[in-house]
Design an enzyme around this catalytic site. Structure first.
Site: not given
Ligand code: FAD
Length: 520
Positions: A22, A49, A52, A55, A57, A88, A106, A356, A441
């Site tokens: 989660g 959990s 636990i 992360v 960040v 941003k 940019p 993300i 690409y």
């Protein structure tokens, strides 16, 4: 080859999906599936959990996140209030090409397209004629970022203010909480508990169920592993394997610390190169996120922490937190009935805020190739092919920042200067340096303006430009260039300050610290 025709709804439709984890990945996946599978008889279950934890960040995003939120019907004002977000316009890179250099990558173009040719070719010609204007002066988002200003892009494509996109800097834990409310309101069932075992089917090797520490057993047709670096299902249960990319991206540790918000609320993330890594600075409404990403081959943990603490521009509001990682990707993002999304699928370090986004890619591809209980191998292969490309493209772009450098003042920079590059990146650099051409690409996340920003920003200049730029008379070219610069300056002057824009747009959650500190 035989072609089979099927018609009507499949009798083998997936009934149950279980998401393990989660964090940002788990709740983004839950939110998207609960929205996109709405009306279908599919039960979505998420296990996480608190013991636990996550992360913790991941504050800077890419413009694509707006499409993700929009497609879920999430409004910007609501999102910004819930996550203490700021806008941003790009990333400011300091000390990357040479110590003392700075440039902005940019989310937008440099100047208009003239006679079907991107403007930077004309700028290269101008430069060869002795003109000293910076390419930045032709970019609205760069100049707005430098002046701490923000507005939404104009819908009028003839205006310079239409030539950019934007993203958010937000508190990723608050984003996950926000998406949890969203998902639970759409029927996602959440279970608190620690997964302690995974049961595999003896015949197929598929995951049948997971067992929790409270004795619960959760069965599902499809499992989505969002358990973070540990890769609970994709690695610990299925032993899928990991492609370690440390030889290209050797930074393997980070130390993160938040500080008070002081001074202008810059609409950009800052990445400052250090001797053995680089330091981030991400302004949110209520605090600033900071961190030092470094390579443990070249600096000790204590020294790395000291570098971070010595380079903060405001008092810290929590203790520094260490993190460890290995850059690379899971060999298969989808193995049997398990799809790894988020850190369980790979991690390429946060230099261009791509994690993300890779979660978003994983979700989008999964929805397009959503399986039935037969788990068609060709769909799984296609998913893995696409995800491999997404990761490789990002890897090349990140690596460009480290190798397009003139720095040789430390062991880390000397390591990059003698590195053999992946062919895909070498070809791209060669096409650029010979004639200013950017090879596109398949599945490339970063478009030509991003490559141009980094290459030019780090002094990797092409030897030539597209000859079609010579078709414009010199006086016309000079006049046109000056008109673009004027238009950018005028537009920036008419653009509100970033913090004011957030307040007036009704998107401020706190902005307390910024307001009081800004007045100091
Ligand atoms: C130093 C650093 C900086 C970063 N900066 C950025 C950034 O600026 N922008 C960006 O886009 N990304 C960034 N990232 C990446 C970003 O943090 C992650 O991509 C994002 O948070 C997704 O993490 P996750 O959900 O995959 O894993 P996690 O946040 O680790 O979540 C894992 C989940 O699994 C659960 N779990 C694990 N084991 C069990 C178990 N046994 N039983 C039950 N539950 C379990 C945990 O409780 C948790 O809920 C950064 C990453 C690092 C390391």
């Amino acid at each position: 080859m035989a072609v089979t025709h099927r018609s009507g709804p499949t009798r083998h439709a997936i009934d149950t999906v279980c998401i393990v984890g989660g964090g940002t990945a788990g709740w983004m996946t839950a939110a998207a599936l609960s929205n996109k599978l709405q009306g279908l008889p599919v039960a979505i279950h998420l296990v996480e959990s608190e013991e636990i934890g996550t992360v913790g960040v991941g504050e800077a995003t890419l413009p694509h996140i707006r499409a993700f939120n929009n497609s879920l019907g999430i409004g910007e004002q609501e999102l910004m209030q819930a996550t203490e977000a700021t806008f941003k316009l790009g990333i400011e890179f300091c000390d990357w090409g040479r110590i003392g250099d700075r440039y902005v990558h940019p989310f937008g173009d440099f100047g208009p397209v003239v006679n079907e040719l991107p403007f930077y070719h004309y700028w290269l010609r101008l430069r060869s004629l002795g003109d000293t204007s910076r390419l930045d002066e032709y970019s609205f988002p760069v100049m707005a970022a430098e002046n701490d200003r923000f507005r939404h892009p104009s819908a009028d494509i003839s205006r310079i203010e239409s030539t950019f996109g934007y993203a958010y800097q937000f508190d990723a834990s608050l984003y996950a909480k926000f998406l949890r409310r969203y998902s639970e309101a759409r029927g996602v069932k959440r279970t608190e508990g620690k997964v302690i075992a995974t049961d595999l089917n003896g015949e197929t090797g598929f995951v049948d169920s997971i067992r929790l520490d409270n004795g619960d057993v959760i069965k599902a047709d499809l499992f989505i592993d969002c358990s973070g670096f540990r890769g609970l299902l994709i690695e610990q249960a299925l032993e899928t394997g990991y492609d370690d990319w440390s030889k290209w991206l050797p930074c393997n540790r980070a130390i993160a610390v938040p500080t008070e918000s002081r001074g202008p609320l810059g609409p950009f993330t800052r990445a400052t190169a250090r001797k053995s890594g680089w330091q981030w600075r991400i302004p949110l409404q209520h605090r600033v996120g900071n961190g030092h990403v470094y390579c443990s081959n070249f600096i000790s943990d204590d020294e790395a922490e000291q570098v971070l603490l010595d380079n903060l521009d405001a008092p810290r509001i929590a203790d520094p937190r260490p993190l460890r990682f290995t850059t690379g990707r899971r060999r298969l993002s989808w193995n049997r009935n398990v799809v790894a999304i988020g850190l369980s699928g790979g991690f390429l370090e946060p230099l261009e805020s791509t994690s993300i986004h890779l979660i978003q890619d994983g979700i989008t591809e999964l929805i397009q190739l959503f399986p039935d209980k037969a788990f068609q191998q060709s769909d799984i292969d296609e998913y893995n092919r696409r995800m491999a490309l997404h990761y490789e493209r990002v890897r090349d772009f990140l690596l460009l920042h480290y190798v397009a450098t003139q720095r040789d003042d430390s062991e880390m920079w000397r390591y990059f200067r003698s590195m053999a590059l992946p062919d895909s990146l070498q070809e791209k650099i060669d096409a650029w340096t010979t004639r200013g051409y950017i090879i596109k690409y398949e599945f490339g996340l970063f478009l030509p303006p991003s490559w141009i920003a980094v290459m030019m920003g780090q002094n990797l200049m092409p030897r030539g430009y597209d000859r079609r730029a010579d078709a414009l008379r010199e006086d016309e070219l000079v006049r046109k260039a000056s008109a673009v610069r004027e238009a950018v300056l005028k537009a920036v002057r008419e653009t509100p300050e970033h913090a004011d824009f957030i307040r007036h747009a009704g998107a401020a959650a706190s902005l307390k610290a910024a307001t009081t500190a800004g007045a100091q």
